[in-house]
Design a protein around this motif. Structure first.
Motif, PDB file in Angstrom:
ATOM      1  N   UNK A 177      -1.430  -8.628  10.829  1.00 29.34           N
ATOM      2  CA  UNK A 177      -1.766  -7.234  10.519  1.00 29.34           C
ATOM      3  C   UNK A 177      -1.788  -6.373  11.780  1.00 29.34           C
ATOM      4  N   UNK A 219      -3.622  -8.684  -2.100  1.00 26.66           N
ATOM      5  CA  UNK A 219      -2.416  -9.504  -2.192  1.00 26.66           C
ATOM      6  C   UNK A 219      -1.401  -8.766  -3.032  1.00 26.66           C
ATOM      7  N   UNK A 220      -0.186  -8.623  -2.577  1.00 23.80           N
ATOM      8  CA  UNK A 220       0.818  -7.988  -3.416  1.00 23.80           C
ATOM      9  C   UNK A 220       1.149  -8.883  -4.598  1.00 23.80           C
ATOM     10  N   UNK A 221       1.724  -8.366  -5.645  1.00 24.73           N
ATOM     11  CA  UNK A 221       2.212  -6.998  -5.804  1.00 24.73           C
ATOM     12  C   UNK A 221       1.127  -6.038  -6.316  1.00 24.73           C
ATOM     13  N   UNK A 254      10.861   4.409   0.623  1.00 23.22           N
ATOM     14  CA  UNK A 254       9.907   3.810  -0.307  1.00 23.22           C
ATOM     15  C   UNK A 254       8.612   4.616  -0.251  1.00 23.22           C
ATOM     16  N   UNK A 291       6.396  -7.806   5.226  1.00 28.97           N
ATOM     17  CA  UNK A 291       5.044  -8.348   5.068  1.00 28.97           C
ATOM     18  C   UNK A 291       4.634  -8.391   3.594  1.00 28.97           C
ATOM     19  N   UNK A 292       5.069  -7.390   2.874  1.00 25.14           N
ATOM     20  CA  UNK A 292       4.797  -7.354   1.438  1.00 25.14           C
ATOM     21  C   UNK A 292       5.315  -8.636   0.781  1.00 25.14           C
ATOM     22  N   UNK A 317       3.513 -11.871   1.812  1.00 22.47           N
ATOM     23  CA  UNK A 317       2.274 -12.164   1.088  1.00 22.47           C
ATOM     24  C   UNK A 317       2.568 -12.574  -0.351  1.00 22.47           C
ATOM     25  N   UNK A 318       3.579 -11.959  -0.943  1.00 24.75           N
ATOM     26  CA  UNK A 318       3.955 -12.359  -2.304  1.00 24.75           C
ATOM     27  C   UNK A 318       4.318 -13.834  -2.324  1.00 24.75           C
ATOM     28  N   UNK A 355       7.037  -3.386   6.824  1.00 30.55           N
ATOM     29  CA  UNK A 355       6.104  -3.394   5.704  1.00 30.55           C
ATOM     30  C   UNK A 355       6.657  -4.204   4.540  1.00 30.55           C
ATOM     31  N   UNK A 370      -3.855 -17.095   5.441  1.00 35.11           N
ATOM     32  CA  UNK A 370      -4.393 -15.745   5.503  1.00 35.11           C
ATOM     33  C   UNK A 370      -4.932 -15.422   6.899  1.00 35.11           C
ATOM     34  N   UNK A 373       7.753 -16.185  -8.858  1.00 37.11           N
ATOM     35  CA  UNK A 373       7.164 -15.133  -8.025  1.00 37.11           C
ATOM     36  C   UNK A 373       7.264 -15.522  -6.547  1.00 37.11           C
ATOM     37  N   UNK A 412       1.452  -1.071  -6.864  1.00 37.24           N
ATOM     38  CA  UNK A 412       1.713  -2.111  -5.883  1.00 37.24           C
ATOM     39  C   UNK A 412       3.165  -2.123  -5.442  1.00 37.24           C
ATOM     40  N   UNK A 413       4.047  -2.009  -6.428  1.00 37.66           N
ATOM     41  CA  UNK A 413       5.466  -2.041  -6.087  1.00 37.66           C
ATOM     42  C   UNK A 413       5.938  -0.719  -5.510  1.00 37.66           C
ATOM     43  N   UNK A 419      -2.623  -4.483  -0.822  1.00 40.05           N
ATOM     44  CA  UNK A 419      -1.977  -4.723   0.468  1.00 40.05           C
ATOM     45  C   UNK A 419      -1.567  -3.421   1.127  1.00 40.05           C
ATOM     46  N   UNK A 420      -0.892  -2.574   0.350  1.00 40.24           N
ATOM     47  CA  UNK A 420      -0.456  -1.308   0.931  1.00 40.24           C
ATOM     48  C   UNK A 420      -1.667  -0.522   1.419  1.00 40.24           C
ATOM     49  N   UNK A 461       0.839 -16.372  -1.633  1.00 35.48           N
ATOM     50  CA  UNK A 461      -0.311 -16.546  -2.507  1.00 35.48           C
ATOM     51  C   UNK A 461      -0.101 -17.426  -3.738  1.00 35.48           C
ATOM     52  N   UNK A 474      -4.598  -1.581   2.488  1.00 36.17           N
ATOM     53  CA  UNK A 474      -5.090  -2.106   3.761  1.00 36.17           C
ATOM     54  C   UNK A 474      -4.122  -1.765   4.880  1.00 36.17           C
TER      55      UNK A 474
END
Lengths: 483, 469, 110, 615
Positions: free
Chosen positions: A178, B372-374, A69, A137-138, A141-142, A134, A171, A119, B451-452, B378-379, A145, B381
């Motif tokens: 983190x 915040x993603x997407x 990625x 964690x991505x 967070x998705x 990663x 958060x 979402x 983001x993605x 986030x990436x 929120x 940070x």
């Protein structure tokens, strides 16, 4: 079939629904709902296919996909499932599908609602199947929120305050994650974020593990409703609309527990061993504390919210025993609690939608007024009490067996918590569901056949795994090695 | 390679500057001037993109370096310029007689910024710094409501002049310590206390550009008092240039970086804390973004203080992704501004209904700033924090992450205003011009794509960083 | 004159400049303070160039360029100060507090 | 059909009936009732067939792994040995009787379909409990009978008292369950198996087995309503009378005793536990008898008597005589079910629970019912040659070397005879002139929507016959259990007979003879009367102490949650906002301040740098 990237398909199923929802005009509410319900159904079917395709005998991670990625620093879109992920994927699909159906009567800002919801589900799927820190964690967070708008817009009872509190709490959890998560990468030599690789023995020194583990445990623990960082959870439940409560308690809190299991314990076993007594104690306090606080609540949803704290305490206690039985029980409990709480909120939501009242004291004898609707609640209540025949009985049994072995005193306290659990659940049943009728609610109507479908699915799942727990435990056991 | 074509992005800007100056001089309408300017900006972006692989020194040896580092940042600057000009289509807050003239200052300033990121000699660097600032000073003064415009500009220029004077003093010390003005030579000269002192003082002007503590106080005032398109330019292009500048300046320290690192850690923590805490109470949206810019300067410094390739790459990545996110925020501001008034947070009420697209743009912006993603926040940070932890400062990441949590509060307050509150009765639907709609789509698409799939930008950033480390 | 002496002189000049920037209430006074600081730097350049054997052209070029830049900067600053003066009939720095705090006061302006 | 298949049918029938009645025939009461009745009949037939064919044969076990995960290995299945066969047959027969009886008793209830469904649920759970080969299965269905009990006690869910009673029953038995649960897990950890037959052959470390058996006994105390967890049972009489007959006298409450009998070999290894068992059982038997002497509610009298008789059974078992306890368990199931069915018939007819009122309202005119009452009462009182007589004699015989407990047993059986015949005399010889006050007047509107009489009479007649005859089958029961029926000589029996007759005589004097005062001797001793009437104030004490403590803790934690944890997080947020407000104010808009801050900071850095260099 096996060539298909089935995990990616199930992952992007809600994302497709999301895009479709965004593109459809607001006026076509039914179309939006149908798209999401369809996505839910598809992911449910897919998760069942994944379940059936997973080779339990082989164990380990399967159906892996690995695409670089951000390859320069070793981030890969690496996904795969093991027995635990399979179980939780199914849970998410169930709650997604039933959640959409439960919100069929929604009229306010339908488009945005389903956009945020899909979402969120997308994020949850991602967490359960990702193998890269990663990526994990991505998606984490998705998933977290969208709760803010979902609660703040469609909620009730101090919704803005609750939504903000919930988000900030989570958060803060992320803030702990983190440094914890990144430290894993750096300490391991800055080559890979892959969980499977990092979980290999001897990657991390004992001192490092002991140092980092609490960051990860507490960071994830906040989302799992860990005492004493749980107070966002009941407040959030109370404010959230039905399906969001379902997702929140049913799935989102599981993300925390899953994170603990997969990353904190999975990667840092020595740290886990060092901290287990401390965190097991917190979990035990949570079990008893949640039950006691629930005893004094007057709002349906607060009761369920604190019951979640209590039940998630069982999950965390199971995880902290660090053994096969405890882990089996914890994962089973994650699943059972997810479905059960979804059912709880679904049932309460149905009552609330009609009455706009959730004060237990204002109800009475509902079973005489809306027997079918209340029977869903009763079912969830029985499951909550750990009555045999429902899935959570086995889960709790396994956790208690493990706990009594590893932490005898805490185990006894946790088992004694069953008494108080029964007390607060029966209190609600006695006050609101049974007892003399309150004529104010004579006009309530039963759910339509369509609205009963999601509840029946949830009950069926609970009963199925209650009667045939081996199906579930074979799957979980393929990971824990306890088959 | 040593030929004029190395200089082509700068040439494109020079051309833009001349054209827009011509437009202003012959008194064309604001619309014509805008179209010319937009065309030139598109050319500038194109040239910058084409010039990405260039490497060499177009002038005297070692004064002006064209390398991956400078070219990537130049692309960022020209993108920011293009976005700023696109937003300048409306110019609701610009005083009317100055409307055709803003473009000239945009180009002048961007030219200075591009030179800034290529300058590898201290005098060149200082000249470029000043050149990039002059245009901004004037832009800041052009607000339609002249009292706040000129106050913003006066604060900006006087503070800026003082900061750059401190910088110059620092440069003089560096010169004294090393008897040279070539950055490469300074870096290899072996450190001395005088050099470190010089670099610290030089930081005054550099941090000023970045809007970092303790030279941050202009940012909220100027963001608030400048016209919208000037604010967005200030918030994006200037930040990109500042990152480049800072990396060049810090590279002078060579192996003697420890004291600087400690200083920068303090600066970074204070920047983000002051920025985030002060933003909590803001009512004016632009002012809020000003404080948010201070906070983000703190995050960027996290990468810079690592003195490592990963850190530099992370900072470059962060600032590149930061551009479209901030553009999103200012797009909303510019689109809903009426009669030159700055929109307050409260005036966002009902945005989701008045214009669903703008609502989405705002959501993307706020999530992006909050990380915040997407969105790539986030990436960004994540990479920054990775660099910091690689450097061994776990607690610093904790502080930064908690700061990010604090910042979420006010970003969500903005979202809340836009999504929860019903629109005021007298405010109808907002009609977006095609330019704005296209800009919105492009910005969102960029943000979500990055983001993605952050890999392409990360590749750029890491190539850029490897030119330095 | 020694190098140290010259540098000290420049430092003093620099400090005077800063003092002017901080203490003057008149915007033009502040601007003059900045000029003092710039000139302090210029003296530094020349001092280093004079007392330490190196290419003497560099410092001179720098100084000349800086003088030019300072002039340009002063021009812009004066223009802005003039604009300010036109609106407020005052160039007192203490009057420039329209932009402060939460930014809420801005709405009441004009 | 093999006996295993038969047992599967036996267990499956009520479950199927339950689902069909509850879900499919939700609105069709008749169909629901018919389904359940069919299921009950099938089960009863199977149970009797099994008893007939398998009695005396070696134990047979069939089970399959249900759950195998980690160290946990759980088997579900069927164990057919003497104990299960007898108990299963008793449950099958009594359930069928109660179901038939309910046809009439519940004939006009709005929720009778649901009622029958829950009866089927109970029957399934109870039989699965009885036939269980492993302690895990035992526990699962132990819980489920508790659940069925909850729903059946609270069947009239509009009555707050019924709901309160159901809640109380569930929670108090759950306290016992927790003990059992912990004991179960400990046992599993110790023995690595939960197979009952295997467990019974093992011998354990002494302290370990004491602990485990004690924990198991905690469960038994809860389920079988022994002191100090007995208070739920009298309240459980709020449920419909058929429920009281089936669950709260004959079968479910006996589950505890059955469990004790199941693990008799284990308990026999634990000296201390046995002593505790005897103490508690004896004390309970005496305690609850005192309460029964003053209760006016006919069902409550029998409820107290159930507690007392369960105490008797445990005394027998605790004294080491498996047969005595088990025999009494069997006979008690029959005659107590009979008594409750009779009580129900009276209540149904007269619309009151008050014994005196029933008598004055002409209770004795219901001949068959009165006959049942007399026979059942006689059996309960230990009247010679009736069922209870034999089993009680055996228990007393088993206690012969434990004088203290023997004395307790005599005292309890004296009181049993007294209060039982008090009820009988009050019904048979009502005295309208006596001064005794009626606490609950008969329902005025003598509604005639009673079902037809035979569904009530047939079970009562059947059980009456059984109560007379069962005592003579001691030998065959003993054979089925693989035990000896110890011969007891007449002189040995004499004291017990004497005590019982004395009780009956005094009851005659107080209630039966012409112009009897119809208030017992206890009523005249005020302090004792008040004490007994209020159940020794145990309920009040529990409410004050335990419920109060739980409430207090809940209140404390509730306050902690709201005022400490919640406030703490809010406080952190507020604090942050406060700091934010301060930094916002620091942005004063004054340029000299801005530059001043910068200058000070840079000066500070330079000074630090200078110090650094000097070091």
């Amino acid at each position: 079939m096996s060539d298909l990237p089935i995990l990616s398909i199930i992952l992007f199923c809600p994302l497709v629904a999301f895009v479709a929802t965004i593109l459809l005009p607001e006026s076509k509410a039914t179309a939006i709902k149908s798209v999401n319900a369809f996505a839910g159904l598809v992911s449910l079917i897919l998760s069942l296919i994944i379940w059936s395709q997973y080779d339990k005998a082989a164990g380990g991670f399967q159906m892996m996909e690995d695409i670089p990625w951000v390859s320069e620093i070793g981030i890969h879109y690496a996904i795969g499932v093991d027995g635990i992920s399979v179980v939780l994927t199914l849970l998410n699909a169930i709650v997604f599908f039933t959640g959409v159906l439960s919100m069929w009567t929604l009229e306010k800002r339908v488009k945005e609602y389903f956009a945020f919801m899909s979402l969120l589900v997308f994020g949850v799927f991602g967490v359960f199947i990702s193998l890269d820190i990663f990526v994990f964690f991505f998606f984490y967070e998705v998933a977290v929120l969208p709760m803010y708008p979902l609660i703040a817009i469609w909620g009730s009872t101090r919704k803005e305050y609750s939504a903000m509190k919930l988000t900030l709490f989570l958060m803060v959890g992320s803030a702990l994650l983190f440094p914890g998560l990144i430290a894993l990468y750096v300490e391991s030599g800055g080559e890979t974020w892959n969980l499977v690789t990092l979980s290999a023995q001897g990657t991390f020194s004992k001192g490092f593990q002991i140092f980092i583990y609490p960051l990860l445990y507490v960071g994830f623990g906040i989302l799992a409703g860990m005492w004493p960082f749980h107070s966002w959870s009941p407040i959030g439940h109370v404010a959230a609309p039905t399906a969001v409560s379902m997702l929140h308690a049913g799935v989102l809190m599981k993300l925390g527990a899953y994170g603990i299991l997969r990353i904190a314990i999975g990667v840092l076993p020595l740290g886990a061993a060092f901290w287990a007594p401390t965190f097991a104690f917190a979990a035990t306090v949570g079990i008893v504390y949640g039950a006691f606080v629930a005893m004094r609540q007057t709002d349906f949803k607060y009761v369920i919210g604190f019951s979640s704290v209590s039940h998630m305490g069982i999950v965390l206690l199971g995880l902290n025993t660090l053994g096969v039985d405890g882990t089996n029980g914890a994962v089973f409990q994650m699943f059972a609690h997810g479905v059960m709480t979804a059912l709880f909120f679904s049932a309460v939501g149905f009552i609330y939608d009609q009455t706009h009242d959730r004060d237990i004291r204002n109800f009475g004898g509902l079973v005489g007024q809306i027997p079918v609707a209340t029977s869903f609640f009763i079912m969830a209540a029985l499951c909550g009490m750990g009555v045999p025949g429902f899935a959570s009985f086995w889960a709790e049994l396994l956790v208690f067996i493990a706990a009594l072995k590893v932490f005898p005193l805490m185990g006894i306290a946790a088992i004694a918590g069953l008494i108080f659990t029964a007390a607060y659940i029966l209190r609600v049943l006695g006050k609101a569901i049974f007892g003399p009728k309150n004529p104010k609610w004579d006009h309530l109507v039963e759910p339509t056949a369509f609205l009963t479908i999601p509840r029946i699915i949830l009950i069926a799942v609970l009963l199925f795994f209650g009667f045939v727990p081996s199906v579930m435990l074979d799957m979980i056991g393929s990971v824990t090695g306890g088959r | 390679m040593n030929s004029p074509e190395l200089f082509c992005p700068e040439f494109a800007l020079l051309l833009g500057a001349l054209l827009s100056f011509a437009c202003a001089a012959i008194g064309t309408s604001a619309r014509t001037a805008w179209m010319v300017s937009l065309a030139a900006a598109i050319i500038a972006v194109g040239t910058s993109a084409l010039a990405l692989p260039y490497e060499g020194q177009p002038f005297f040896a070692d004064i002006y370096t064209v390398d991956a580092f400078s070219q990537v940042l130049k692309l960022g600057i020209s993108m920011a310029l293009l976005f700023a000009i696109a937003i300048a289509q409306r110019q609701d807050s610009t005083c009317s007689q100055a409307r055709p003239e803003v473009h000239f200052f945009f180009y002048l300033s961007s030219l200075g910024m591009m030179m800034l990121v290529s300058a590898t000699e201290l005098l060149t660097l200082y000249v470029a710094l000043e050149l990039s600032a002059y245009g901004l000073y004037i832009l800041a003064a052009l607000h339609r409501r002249e009292r706040i415009g000129s106050e913003a500009a006066a604060k900006y220029i006087l503070f800026g002049a003082a900061a750059s004077a401190i910088s110059l003093y620092g440069i003089s010390l560096i010169y004294g310590a090393t008897q040279t003005t070539y950055i490469a030579q300074i870096a290899s000269s072996g450190g001395s206390p005088l050099l470190i002192a010089g670099i610290v003082l030089t930081l005054a002007g550099v941090l000023y550009k970045l809007a970092a503590f303790p030279v941050h106080a202009w940012a909220p005032d100027t963001y608030q008092g400048a016209p919208h398109e000037a604010s967005v330019f200030l918030g994006t292009a200037s930040k990109v240039a500042a990152v480049g500048l800072l990396l060049r300046v810090l590279s002078m320290a060579g192996s003697e970086a420890e004291f600087l690192r400690t200083t920068l850690i303090v600066v970074s923590v204070l920047s983000m804390s002051v920025g985030n805490l002060s933003a909590l109470f803001q009512k004016d949206f632009k002012r809020l973004l000003g404080f948010s810019a201070v906070a983000h300067a703190g995050y960027l410094l996290l990468g810079l203080l690592c003195f490592s390739k990963l850190g530099a790459a992370a900072a470059i990545f962060y600032v590149l992704t930061y551009v479209p996110i901030v553009v999103c925020a200012f797009l909303v501001i510019s689109a809903i501004s009426t009669n030159g008034c700055n929109p307050s947070i409260a005036s966002l009420a009902g945005l989701y209904k008045r214009s669903p697209l703008l609502g989405l743009v705002l959501l993307v912006a706020m999530f992006g700033l909050a990380g915040i993603p997407p969105t790539p926040g986030l990436a960004g940070k994540w990479f920054l924090f990775s660099a910091v932890i690689e450097n061994g400062h776990l607690w610093l990441v904790l502080v930064a992450a908690i700061n990010a949590t604090i910042s979420l509060y006010y970003y969500l307050m903005v979202v809340k205003a836009a999504y929860l509150a019903p629109p005021e009765d007298d405010e109808g639907e907002i009609r977006l011009s095609p330019t704005y709609a296209i800009t919105a789509f492009v910005a969102i698409a960029l943000v979500v794509f990055m983001g993605f799939y952050p890999a392409p930008i990360w590749t750029l950033a890491s190539t850029a960083a490897s030119a330095l480390f | 004159m020694t190098l140290e002496g010259t540098l000290l002189l420049a430092l003093m000049l620099f400090c005077f400049g800063i003092y002017a920037v901080l203490a003057r209430r008149n915007l033009i006074g502040i601007l003059i303070g900045v000029e003092l600081m710039l000139n302090a730097a210029n003296i530094n350049f020349l001092a280093f160039s004079h007392f330490i054997p190196t290419d003497p052209a560099v410092a001179k070029i720098i100084v000349l360029v800086v003088i030019g830049l300072a002039a340009a900067e002063a021009a812009i600053a004066l223009a802005i100060i003039l604009k300010l003066y036109r609106q407020r009939s005052s160039i007192d720095v203490d009057a420039m507090t329209l932009l402060e705090g939460t930014g809420a006061e801005e709405a009441s302006d004009e | 059909m093999s006996s295993t298949t038969l047992a599967l049918v036996l267990l499956g029938a009520p479950l199927v009936a339950f689902f069909i009645a509850l879900v499919v025939f939700r609105k069709n009461h008749v169909a629901a009732m018919a389904t359940v009745l069919l299921g009950g009949a099938t089960t009863c037939a199977c149970a009797l067939t099994l008893l007939a064919t398998k009695a005396g044969a070696p134990a047979e076990q069939a089970s399959r792994a249900w759950l195998h995960a980690g160290g946990v290995d759980i088997h579900f299945g069927i164990l057919l040995d003497g104990k299960t066969l007898i108990m299963g047959a008793a449950v099958g027969v009594i359930t069928l009787c109660v179901q038939v009886y309910s046809l009439s008793y519940m004939s006009h209830d709005q929720g009778r379909g649901r009622f029958f469904a829950f009866l089927a649920l109970f029957e399934w759970a109870m039989l699965s409990f009885v036939y269980s080969p492993s302690l895990m299965q035992t526990f699962v269905f132990w819980e489920l009978v508790g659940l069925a009990s909850f729903f059946l006690i609270g069947f009239w869910h509009k009555k707050p008292s019924a709901i309160a009673a159901a809640k109380k029953a569930f929670i108090i038995t759950r306290i016992g369950d927790v003990g059992l649960f912990i004991g179960l897990i400990l046992l599993f950890q110790t023995a690595h198996t939960l197979d009952i037959q295997t467990l019974n052959t093992l011998s354990f470390d002494a302290s370990r087995i004491e602990l485990i058996t004690l924990l198991l006994f905690v469960g038994i105390v809860g389920k079988s309503a022994q002191f100090p967890l007995h208070t739920w049972l009298p309240d459980a009489m709020e449920g419909p009378t058929p429920v009281s007959a089936l669950l709260h006298s004959a079968t479910m409450v006996a589950a505890g005793v059955f469990l004790f009998a199941r693990f008799h070999p284990l308990f026999m290894q634990a000296e201390l536990t046995l002593t505790i068992v005897l103490c508690i059982a004896t004390f309970t038997a005496v305690l609850s008898s005192t309460m029964a002497m003053v209760a006016t509610d006919m069902k409550r009298v029998f409820a107290y008597s159930s507690i007392s008789q369960l105490g008797f059974m445990l005394m027998g078992l605790g004294a080491g005589s498996l047969f005595a306890g088990y025999f009494h368990l069997t006979t008690h199931a029959i005659f107590k079910a009979l008594l409750f069915l009779c009580a129900g018939a009276f209540i149904h007819e007269h619309g009151t629970n008050d014994t005196v009122a029933i008598g004055r309202n002409g209770g004795r005119n219901q001949r068959i019912i009165t006959l049942g009452l007399i026979v059942g009462g006689g059996a309960l009182a230990g009247f010679p040659l009736l069922a209870g007589f034999f089993s009680k004699e055996l228990i007393i015989h088993a206690l012969h070397d434990k004088p203290l407990f023997l004395a307790g047993a005599y005292l309890a059986s004296f009181m049993t005879a007294y209060y039982t015949f008090r009820v009988i005399f009050l019904v048979v010889f009502p005295n309208k002139d006596s001064a005794v006050e009626v606490e609950e007047e008969p329902a005025d509107s003598h509604d005639d929507h009673h079902g037809s009489a035979w569904p009530m009479h047939a079970p009562i007649l059947l059980l009456t016959a059984a109560a007379i005859a069962l005592g003579w089958f001691g030998d065959s029961i003993a054979t089925t259990l693989g035990l000896e029926n110890p011969p007891i000589s007449i002189p040995e029996m004499a004291p017990a007979i004497g005590v019982a007759l004395a009780g009956i005589l005094i009851a005659w004097f107080d209630f039966g003879r012409k112009s009897a005062p119809q208030t017992g001797f206890v009523f005249k001793i005020k302090p004792l009367y008040t004490l007994f009437k209020n159940g020794w104030y145990l309920d009040a004490i529990y409410k004050k102490v335990f419920v109060g403590a739980a409430q207090a803790v809940a209140g404390l934690l509730f306050g902690t949650e709201n005022h400490v944890l919640d406030k703490a997080s809010d406080g952190i947020g507020q604090g942050t906002l406060q700091i934010g407000s301060a930094t916002t104010m620091a942005q004063s808009g004054r340029l000299p301040v801005y530059i001043g801050v910068a200058v000070v900071c840079f000066a500070a850095v330079m000074i630090v740098l200078g110090l650094e260099i000097m070091r």
